[in-house]
Design a protein around this motif. Structure first.
Motif, mmCIF file in Angstrom:
data_model
loop_
_atom_site.group_PDB
_atom_site.id
_atom_site.type_symbol
_atom_site.label_atom_id
_atom_site.label_comp_id
_atom_site.label_asym_id
_atom_site.label_seq_id
_atom_site.Cartn_x
_atom_site.Cartn_y
_atom_site.Cartn_z
ATOM 1 N N ILE A 27 0.838 -1.204 0.000
ATOM 2 C CA ILE A 27 0.000 0.000 0.000
ATOM 3 C C ILE A 27 0.871 1.252 0.000
ATOM 4 O O ILE A 27 0.599 2.221 -0.729
ATOM 5 N N SER A 28 1.934 1.234 0.803
ATOM 6 C CA SER A 28 2.837 2.389 0.856
ATOM 7 C C SER A 28 3.477 2.643 -0.505
ATOM 8 O O SER A 28 3.641 3.800 -0.916
ATOM 9 N N LEU A 29 3.817 1.569 -1.221
ATOM 10 C CA LEU A 29 4.403 1.725 -2.557
ATOM 11 C C LEU A 29 3.396 2.352 -3.520
ATOM 12 O O LEU A 29 3.733 3.267 -4.279
ATOM 13 N N TYR A 30 2.156 1.868 -3.472
ATOM 14 C CA TYR A 30 1.113 2.442 -4.327
ATOM 15 C C TYR A 30 0.914 3.924 -4.026
ATOM 16 O O TYR A 30 0.826 4.757 -4.946
ATOM 17 N N VAL A 31 0.817 4.252 -2.753
ATOM 18 C CA VAL A 31 0.542 5.631 -2.350
ATOM 19 C C VAL A 31 1.677 6.556 -2.785
ATOM 20 O O VAL A 31 1.438 7.694 -3.220
ATOM 21 N N ALA A 32 2.911 6.077 -2.682
ATOM 22 C CA ALA A 32 4.054 6.898 -3.076
ATOM 23 C C ALA A 32 3.960 7.301 -4.542
ATOM 24 O O ALA A 32 4.178 8.467 -4.900
ATOM 25 N N PHE A 33 3.612 6.361 -5.411
ATOM 26 C CA PHE A 33 3.504 6.684 -6.834
ATOM 27 C C PHE A 33 2.268 7.534 -7.127
ATOM 28 O O PHE A 33 2.275 8.361 -8.040
ATOM 29 N N MET A 34 1.180 7.319 -6.365
ATOM 30 C CA MET A 34 0.002 8.175 -6.536
ATOM 31 C C MET A 34 0.320 9.621 -6.181
ATOM 32 O O MET A 34 -0.090 10.556 -6.882
ATOM 33 N N MET A 35 1.067 9.819 -5.090
ATOM 34 C CA MET A 35 1.428 11.170 -4.692
ATOM 35 C C MET A 35 2.348 11.813 -5.728
ATOM 36 O O MET A 35 2.256 13.010 -6.001
ATOM 37 N N ALA A 36 3.233 11.011 -6.321
ATOM 38 C CA ALA A 36 4.164 11.546 -7.312
ATOM 39 C C ALA A 36 3.437 12.018 -8.566
ATOM 40 O O ALA A 36 3.891 12.954 -9.238
ATOM 41 N N GLU A 37 2.298 11.387 -8.902
ATOM 42 C CA GLU A 37 1.572 11.732 -10.122
ATOM 43 C C GLU A 37 0.312 12.540 -9.843
ATOM 44 O O GLU A 37 -0.548 12.684 -10.726
ATOM 45 N N ARG A 38 0.201 13.099 -8.647
ATOM 46 C CA ARG A 38 -1.036 13.808 -8.311
ATOM 47 C C ARG A 38 -1.273 15.004 -9.229
ATOM 48 O O ARG A 38 -2.375 15.197 -9.749
ATOM 49 N N THR A 39 -0.252 15.817 -9.452
ATOM 50 C CA THR A 39 -0.438 17.061 -10.201
ATOM 51 C C THR A 39 -0.594 16.845 -11.701
ATOM 52 O O THR A 39 -1.242 17.634 -12.379
ATOM 53 N N ILE A 40 -0.046 15.762 -12.224
ATOM 54 C CA ILE A 40 -0.053 15.544 -13.665
ATOM 55 C C ILE A 40 -1.201 14.637 -14.104
ATOM 56 O O ILE A 40 -1.537 14.583 -15.294
ATOM 57 N N PHE A 41 -1.840 13.935 -13.156
ATOM 58 C CA PHE A 41 -2.826 12.924 -13.528
ATOM 59 C C PHE A 41 -4.042 13.545 -14.209
ATOM 60 O O PHE A 41 -4.556 13.018 -15.202
ATOM 61 N N ARG A 42 -4.507 14.689 -13.695
ATOM 62 C CA ARG A 42 -5.689 15.318 -14.287
ATOM 63 C C ARG A 42 -5.405 15.800 -15.708
ATOM 64 O O ARG A 42 -6.260 15.720 -16.589
ATOM 65 N N LYS A 43 -4.215 16.286 -15.940
ATOM 66 C CA LYS A 43 -3.846 16.724 -17.290
ATOM 67 C C LYS A 43 -3.798 15.532 -18.241
ATOM 68 O O LYS A 43 -4.213 15.638 -19.402
ATOM 69 N N LYS A 44 -3.322 14.392 -17.755
ATOM 70 C CA LYS A 44 -3.261 13.206 -18.602
ATOM 71 C C LYS A 44 -4.664 12.729 -18.968
ATOM 72 O O LYS A 44 -4.879 12.211 -20.075
ATOM 73 N N ILE A 45 -5.619 12.879 -18.055
ATOM 74 C CA ILE A 45 -6.994 12.492 -18.361
ATOM 75 C C ILE A 45 -7.559 13.368 -19.472
ATOM 76 O O ILE A 45 -8.237 12.897 -20.396
ATOM 77 N N GLN A 46 -7.272 14.669 -19.388
ATOM 78 C CA GLN A 46 -7.731 15.576 -20.439
ATOM 79 C C GLN A 46 -7.162 15.186 -21.801
ATOM 80 O O GLN A 46 -7.846 15.210 -22.824
#
Length: 365
Positions: free
Chosen positions: A157-176
């Motif tokens: 879970i900690s590994l998943y969360v670390a990568f989620m936090m790393a991509e937080r700012t760019i994820f919405r742009k990628k969805i667009q």
């Protein structure tokens, strides 16, 4: 011609092939949830932890003029410290419990004698036949095995969360960019904002309410000098995330332990009456008042979701039943064909607005 008449009448009658396809898809979906539980459960827990971190981070930025990265670090630190404290308490108490298993046999016999005086000999014989023969060493080994499995899951879970936090700012742009359609991108962004807002509200409020309930219960346990008070307080906190049944179990477990530990019925009655009243007041007054309309789901749907997710994913499914069902409700509300189902799942038939957030809000978040 038949289709024209149906369109003109405004009524849609499902055909047999459509019902068959929906049934097949639903069956495959449920089987996929069950078969893929080893992968999906840690991912779902990671999403819940991620939402909790974001909720803490956003609250910090509202209170203190800090940059986003600093608020994220504070959010990660707060959540990880909380999880570490839970693991430390459970691990430490489990060690003491394993060493004291032998002393509970005599105490259980004494408690059984008091139960005979209250409920009669027939019920007492049933309790003795079903509980006395339990292999406590097997229970202890199972507990340690569960702790090891939980530690491995926690690392994943900690590994998943670390990568989620790393991509937080760019994820919405990628969805667009992935949507390749401006309107579809706005709809997906609106749905994500609605899901994130509801989950943050739910996780934040439930964490606060559960912590308050656990603190009050822990005070009572300490005043009564109940053994392993810290463990029962931590379990009270965790069980309050399970709708309806969790709060009942959180009262029954320490109450039964008090029967074994003490020679009188007073601690048992205090835990049942006082802690039970606190659970009822917080769960039925404070909790709904704080959640408001952010959890717009009917009571029947809450119980149905608890039953379904418990059958599919066991205890973890019970813990995640409400957040997962809230996500499904919001997704359905953003799909016109499934919107009637979302209305049936809701508490009052009124769904949250599906209008996309304003541009400045999307940019700021």
């Amino acid at each position: 011609m038949l289709q024209t008449e149906l369109k003109q009448s405004g009524r849609i009658r499902p055909t047999l092939p459509a019902c068959r396809d929906v049934s097949v898809i639903a069956t495959l979906g449920v089987y996929g949830l069950y078969a893929g539980s080893g992968f999906l459960i840690p991912l779902s827990l990671a999403l819940l932890v991620y939402v909790l971190i974001i909720a803490v981070s956003d609250r910090v930025t509202n209170i203190l003029p800090l940059p986003v990265w600093a608020a994220n670090i504070i959010g990660v630190a707060v959540v990880l410290v909380g999880l570490f404290m839970v693991m430390f308490v459970l691990g430490n108490q489990a060690t003491h419990f394993a060493r004291a298993i032998g002393t509970y046999e005599t105490q259980f016999d004494n408690a059984l004698s008091r139960v005979v005086a209250l409920i009669g000999n027939d019920v007492a014989i049933f309790i003795r036949d079903n509980l006395v023969n339990i292999d406590m060493s097997l229970v202890a080994r199972s507990a340690f095995g569960g702790a090891t499995s939980f530690l491995n899951t926690f690392l994943l879970i900690s590994l998943y969360v670390a990568f989620m936090m790393a991509e937080r700012t760019i994820f919405r742009k990628k969805i667009q960019l992935a949507a390749n359609d401006q309107e579809l991108g706005r709809d997906l962004t609106s749905m994500m904002v609605a899901i994130s807002g509801s989950l943050q509200s739910y996780v934040g409020v439930k964490s606060f309410v559960s912590a308050l309930t656990a603190l009050v219960s822990y005070t009572v346990f300490r005043l009564l000098e109940l053994e392993y008070a810290e463990t029962w307080a931590v379990l009270t906190f965790a069980l309050n995330f399970i709708p309806s049944i969790g709060s009942i179990v959180a009262v029954i477990l320490p109450a039964l332990v008090s029967l074994v530990q003490f020679d009188t019925m007073t601690p048992f009655l205090v835990i049942v009456l006082f802690c039970g009243t606190i659970q009822f007041l917080i769960g039925n007054v404070l909790d709904p008042a704080l959640l408001g309309k952010s959890l717009n789901m009917s009571t029947f749907m809450v119980i149905l979701a608890l039953t379904f997710w418990s059958a599919v994913w066991g205890l973890t499914g019970a813990f995640l039943s409400v957040p997962l069902t809230v996500c499904i409700l919001i997704v359905f509300s953003h799909i016109p064909a499934l919107r009637p189902i979302a209305i049936l799942m809701s508490k009052d038939g009124e769904l949250m607005s599906t209008e996309p957030p304003k541009e400045e809000n999307r940019t700021a978040s």
